[in-house]
Write a protein that holds these residues in place. Structure first.
Motif, PDB file in Angstrom:
ATOM      1  N   GLN A 166       0.831  -1.211   0.000  1.00 28.83           N
ATOM      2  CA  GLN A 166       0.000   0.000   0.000  1.00 28.83           C
ATOM      3  C   GLN A 166       0.862   1.256   0.000  1.00 28.83           C
ATOM      4  O   GLN A 166       0.504   2.271  -0.598  1.00 28.83           O
ATOM      5  CB  GLN A 166      -0.925   0.021   1.216  1.00 28.83           C
ATOM      6  N   GLY A 167       2.022   1.186   0.633  1.00 30.73           N
ATOM      7  CA  GLY A 167       2.941   2.322   0.625  1.00 30.73           C
ATOM      8  C   GLY A 167       3.455   2.625  -0.765  1.00 30.73           C
ATOM      9  O   GLY A 167       3.640   3.789  -1.136  1.00 30.73           O
ATOM     10  N   VAL A 168       3.687   1.570  -1.561  1.00 31.15           N
ATOM     11  CA  VAL A 168       4.089   1.756  -2.964  1.00 31.15           C
ATOM     12  C   VAL A 168       2.955   2.405  -3.739  1.00 31.15           C
ATOM     13  O   VAL A 168       3.170   3.345  -4.526  1.00 31.15           O
ATOM     14  CB  VAL A 168       4.461   0.400  -3.612  1.00 31.15           C
ATOM     15  N   GLU A 169       1.737   1.932  -3.521  1.00 30.75           N
ATOM     16  CA  GLU A 169       0.570   2.406  -4.277  1.00 30.75           C
ATOM     17  C   GLU A 169       0.244   3.873  -3.994  1.00 30.75           C
ATOM     18  O   GLU A 169      -0.200   4.605  -4.884  1.00 30.75           O
ATOM     19  CB  GLU A 169      -0.639   1.535  -3.935  1.00 30.75           C
ATOM     20  N   MET A 170       0.464   4.334  -2.774  1.00 28.04           N
ATOM     21  CA  MET A 170       0.057   5.694  -2.398  1.00 28.04           C
ATOM     22  C   MET A 170       1.197   6.708  -2.469  1.00 28.04           C
ATOM     23  O   MET A 170       0.998   7.901  -2.242  1.00 28.04           O
ATOM     24  CB  MET A 170      -0.522   5.694  -0.974  1.00 28.04           C
ATOM     25  N   CYS A 171       2.400   6.263  -2.820  1.00 29.98           N
ATOM     26  CA  CYS A 171       3.587   7.129  -2.759  1.00 29.98           C
ATOM     27  C   CYS A 171       3.446   8.384  -3.624  1.00 29.98           C
ATOM     28  O   CYS A 171       3.753   9.489  -3.179  1.00 29.98           O
ATOM     29  CB  CYS A 171       4.814   6.327  -3.173  1.00 29.98           C
ATOM     30  N   GLN A 172       2.978   8.230  -4.869  1.00 28.65           N
ATOM     31  CA  GLN A 172       2.889   9.380  -5.768  1.00 28.65           C
ATOM     32  C   GLN A 172       1.889  10.416  -5.265  1.00 28.65           C
ATOM     33  O   GLN A 172       2.113  11.626  -5.377  1.00 28.65           O
ATOM     34  CB  GLN A 172       2.500   8.934  -7.175  1.00 28.65           C
ATOM     35  N   ALA A 173       0.781   9.956  -4.702  1.00 24.58           N
ATOM     36  CA  ALA A 173      -0.239  10.879  -4.203  1.00 24.58           C
ATOM     37  C   ALA A 173       0.296  11.729  -3.050  1.00 24.58           C
ATOM     38  O   ALA A 173       0.063  12.944  -2.991  1.00 24.58           O
ATOM     39  CB  ALA A 173      -1.474  10.101  -3.753  1.00 24.58           C
ATOM     40  N   VAL A 174       1.023  11.111  -2.131  1.00 21.05           N
ATOM     41  CA  VAL A 174       1.593  11.858  -0.998  1.00 21.05           C
ATOM     42  C   VAL A 174       2.638  12.846  -1.503  1.00 21.05           C
ATOM     43  O   VAL A 174       2.699  13.999  -1.045  1.00 21.05           O
ATOM     44  CB  VAL A 174       2.219  10.879   0.024  1.00 21.05           C
ATOM     45  N   SER A 175       3.446  12.422  -2.465  1.00 20.14           N
ATOM     46  CA  SER A 175       4.450  13.314  -3.043  1.00 20.14           C
ATOM     47  C   SER A 175       3.790  14.520  -3.713  1.00 20.14           C
ATOM     48  O   SER A 175       4.272  15.656  -3.589  1.00 20.14           O
ATOM     49  CB  SER A 175       5.295  12.547  -4.061  1.00 20.14           C
ATOM     50  N   ASP A 176       2.685  14.292  -4.423  1.00 23.92           N
ATOM     51  CA  ASP A 176       1.973  15.385  -5.084  1.00 23.92           C
ATOM     52  C   ASP A 176       1.447  16.408  -4.080  1.00 23.92           C
ATOM     53  O   ASP A 176       1.463  17.615  -4.332  1.00 23.92           O
ATOM     54  CB  ASP A 176       0.800  14.832  -5.907  1.00 23.92           C
ATOM     55  N   MET A 177       0.965  15.929  -2.948  1.00 21.84           N
ATOM     56  CA  MET A 177       0.445  16.840  -1.920  1.00 21.84           C
ATOM     57  C   MET A 177       1.546  17.760  -1.392  1.00 21.84           C
ATOM     58  O   MET A 177       1.378  18.988  -1.283  1.00 21.84           O
ATOM     59  CB  MET A 177      -0.150  16.025  -0.770  1.00 21.84           C
ATOM     60  N   PHE A 178       2.696  17.196  -1.084  1.00 19.51           N
ATOM     61  CA  PHE A 178       3.816  18.003  -0.595  1.00 19.51           C
ATOM     62  C   PHE A 178       4.295  18.999  -1.671  1.00 19.51           C
ATOM     63  O   PHE A 178       4.632  20.148  -1.364  1.00 19.51           O
ATOM     64  CB  PHE A 178       4.985  17.099  -0.184  1.00 19.51           C
ATOM     65  N   THR A 179       4.309  18.549  -2.924  1.00 21.51           N
ATOM     66  CA  THR A 179       4.769  19.414  -4.016  1.00 21.51           C
ATOM     67  C   THR A 179       3.843  20.598  -4.212  1.00 21.51           C
ATOM     68  O   THR A 179       4.289  21.721  -4.482  1.00 21.51           O
ATOM     69  CB  THR A 179       4.872  18.616  -5.327  1.00 21.51           C
ATOM     70  N   PHE A 180       2.553  20.375  -4.069  1.00 15.63           N
ATOM     71  CA  PHE A 180       1.570  21.461  -4.200  1.00 15.63           C
ATOM     72  C   PHE A 180       1.825  22.547  -3.150  1.00 15.63           C
ATOM     73  O   PHE A 180       1.800  23.744  -3.459  1.00 15.63           O
ATOM     74  CB  PHE A 180       0.159  20.899  -4.059  1.00 15.63           C
ATOM     75  N   VAL A 181       2.074  22.127  -1.922  1.00 16.97           N
ATOM     76  CA  VAL A 181       2.344  23.088  -0.842  1.00 16.97           C
ATOM     77  C   VAL A 181       3.602  23.901  -1.158  1.00 16.97           C
ATOM     78  O   VAL A 181       3.648  25.114  -0.932  1.00 16.97           O
ATOM     79  CB  VAL A 181       2.499  22.342   0.509  1.00 16.97           C
ATOM     80  N   LEU A 182       4.623  23.247  -1.724  1.00 20.74           N
ATOM     81  CA  LEU A 182       5.863  23.939  -2.088  1.00 20.74           C
ATOM     82  C   LEU A 182       5.660  24.896  -3.256  1.00 20.74           C
ATOM     83  O   LEU A 182       6.256  25.983  -3.310  1.00 20.74           O
ATOM     84  CB  LEU A 182       6.932  22.903  -2.448  1.00 20.74           C
ATOM     85  N   ALA A 183       4.793  24.519  -4.197  1.00 27.98           N
ATOM     86  CA  ALA A 183       4.603  25.313  -5.420  1.00 27.98           C
ATOM     87  C   ALA A 183       3.943  26.662  -5.144  1.00 27.98           C
ATOM     88  O   ALA A 183       4.167  27.628  -5.890  1.00 27.98           O
ATOM     89  CB  ALA A 183       3.763  24.525  -6.433  1.00 27.98           C
ATOM     90  N   ILE A 184       3.137  26.745  -4.107  1.00 27.20           N
ATOM     91  CA  ILE A 184       2.387  27.988  -3.835  1.00 27.20           C
ATOM     92  C   ILE A 184       3.316  29.178  -3.613  1.00 27.20           C
ATOM     93  O   ILE A 184       3.189  30.207  -4.294  1.00 27.20           O
ATOM     94  CB  ILE A 184       1.423  27.791  -2.643  1.00 27.20           C
ATOM     95  N   PRO A 185       4.286  29.121  -2.696  1.00 24.46           N
ATOM     96  CA  PRO A 185       5.167  30.290  -2.531  1.00 24.46           C
ATOM     97  C   PRO A 185       6.132  30.503  -3.702  1.00 24.46           C
ATOM     98  O   PRO A 185       6.473  31.639  -4.021  1.00 24.46           O
ATOM     99  CB  PRO A 185       5.936  29.977  -1.239  1.00 24.46           C
ATOM    100  N   LEU A 186       6.577  29.407  -4.347  1.00 28.29           N
ATOM    101  CA  LEU A 186       7.533  29.554  -5.443  1.00 28.29           C
ATOM    102  C   LEU A 186       6.953  30.339  -6.608  1.00 28.29           C
ATOM    103  O   LEU A 186       7.598  31.230  -7.163  1.00 28.29           O
ATOM    104  CB  LEU A 186       7.990  28.172  -5.921  1.00 28.29           C
ATOM    105  N   SER A 187       5.730  30.014  -7.004  1.00 28.94           N
ATOM    106  CA  SER A 187       5.115  30.722  -8.133  1.00 28.94           C
ATOM    107  C   SER A 187       4.382  31.978  -7.687  1.00 28.94           C
ATOM    108  O   SER A 187       4.348  32.975  -8.421  1.00 28.94           O
ATOM    109  CB  SER A 187       4.148  29.796  -8.880  1.00 28.94           C
TER     110      SER A 187
END
Length: 453
Positions: free
Chosen positions: A416-437
């Motif tokens: 299950q950790g393999v299956e959900m890895c991309q989704a968790v990564s996307d969530m963290f990336t979204f939070v990072l993208a807000i101040p950068l852009s």
């Protein structure tokens, strides 16, 4: 260069939504068709056996590296070309077009030779199990022969797009993709070549696409590639590095993350690798719409930023984000209810592949709508030469967050950790993208206010 002058006027004066939609339609078609023929490989190879399906997924990481090189030179030179055309410096744009093309073609030949020399250790390093290895070696050995043509095609495609001539670029890409889809079943089943037939079809389509794109590049309105314009200077190399590094980071880390994903999934059997491979192709197909739409925004972004028309850049960004979010939200809602059926299209005969793939697909669909902000922010930052911010953001989704998570989550949660890895990564990336852009958007707003005084 008459057509180039017309492009400048259109990109800097026509209504922003109209410009983006006009440029986006051919790029969306190009991206969808390209993704479709990648899916076609998975679909037809899936009719052979689970090991062949897994091998295609494993080799995809090498194809990502090849594409990363093509996008590095294509975006690096293309961003510069669009800004120089926006500033009406046509000669500099012509010299960059030739420089980016010939450097990319040379590196493509080097990568092909290295890959062929290191075929077996490379296949193991990519995550092949002993049962998958023979299929990986056959498929990869042939795919590498087409790498110089794939890289050169991506450079030509992106340079045309950044000149505002997306329709020409679309013709070359779509024709190559259609050739691949037609040849796949013929070579795999009729000629009984199996997975080798899929690889041969891909290489033939890449050569055909390259020839057609090179021919289209000599049509009126495009900057022609001439060796006499090749200029190996540090200033040009620095521009390519600055403009192309975000793409290299994004695609390169995507390749590395795919390798780690395959190795991690391999702990749970060949079916897990095949299931994750299928989901990766489905995700790529869905995101191809957004990437194509963003590529319609990039020429407008580059031309108007170069011309100092910051309000049009901001307007184009927000319009693209809204359209992308709505599209991805619709895809997520539709995909949630039919995950098993979608995965079964590719490997109906293996329940374990369907089980793993459908679970991973549902996890990824949860965060898909966030990709509108992530991807379009990265495209804007890269086009306007905010290289550090663009590289950080490009590295985040498939590197900064994904690679640690692919080790941490399976350790505690298993498959299950393999299956959900991309989704968790996307969530963290979204939070990072807000101040950068967000910071860059505010900076452009301030410049706009100063210009009006």
């Amino acid at each position: 260069m008459h057509r180039t002058k017309d492009n400048f006027k259109y990109l800097t004066t026509a209504p922003v939504p109209k410009v983006i939609m006009t440029l986006a339609v051919p790029t969306i078609v190009s991206m969808l068709v390209t993704s479709f023929y990648n899916i076609a490989d998975t679909y037809f190879v899936g009719k052979i056996n689970t090991q062949s399906t897994a091998a295609v997924g494993i080799v995809f990481s090498v194809m990502s590296i090849i594409q990363a090189v093509g996008f590095f030179f294509g975006h690096g030179s293309g961003n510069y070309i669009s800004r120089k055309l926006g500033a009406k410096e046509d000669e500099a744009a012509s010299r960059m077009a030739a420089t980016g093309f010939f450097l990319a073609l040379s590196l493509g030949v080097i990568l092909m030779l290295l890959g062929l020399l290191l075929l077996r250790p490379l296949s193991y390093a990519l995550g092949s199990t002993p049962t998958i290895l023979p299929y990986t070696e056959r498929y990869l050995g042939i795919i590498l022969l087409g790498s110089p043509f794939m890289i050169a095609s991506l450079v030509l495609n992106n340079q045309m797009r950044f000149q505002g001539n997306a329709a020409y670029a679309m013709v070359g890409i779509v024709a190559g993709a259609a050739t691949n889809v037609i040849l796949d079943p013929i070579l795999i089943f009729v000629c009984d070549l199996g997975i080798s037939g899929a690889a041969i079809a891909t290489v033939i389509s890449q050569v055909f696409s390259f020839c057609l794109l090179f021919y289209m590049g000599r049509r009126e309105g495009n900057i022609r590639i001439h060796y006499r314009n090749f200029t190996f200077s540090w200033s040009f190399v620095k521009e390519i590095i600055g403009g192309g590094t975000p793409s290299l980071a994004r695609q390169g880390l995507a390749s590395i993350s795919t390798i780690f994903l395959n190795v991690s999934a391999g702990n749970y059997g060949d079916a897990a690798i095949a299931g994750m491979s299928i989901v990766s192709r489905i995700g790529m197909f869905i995101n191809s719409f957004l990437i194509g739409f963003g590529q319609g925004f990039q020429p407008l972004c580059g031309f108007n930023y170069g011309a100092g028309l910051y309000a049009r850049v901001r307007q184009g960004f927000w319009f693209s984000v809204k359209v992308g979010f709505i599209f991805l939200l619709c895809c997520s809602v539709a995909g949630m209810g039919y995950a098993e059926e979608i995965v079964a299209l590719f490997r109906k005969g293996d329940p374990l592949v369907i089980e793993t793939g459908s679970a991973a697909l549902r996890w990824q669909l949860i965060t898909y709508p966030l990709g509108a902000w992530i991807i379009l922010s990265n495209m804007m930052l890269q086009t306007i030469r905010k290289s550090v911010r663009a590289t950080i953001l490009a590295s985040a989704r498939q590197g900064l967050f994904f690679i640690p998570l692919i080790f941490i989550l399976p350790y505690y949660l298993g498959l299950q950790g393999v299956e959900m890895c991309q989704a968790v990564s996307d969530m963290f990336t979204f939070v990072l993208a807000i101040p950068l852009s967000g910071g860059v958007l505010l900076e452009m707003k301030r410049k706009e206010a100063v210009a009006k005084r």
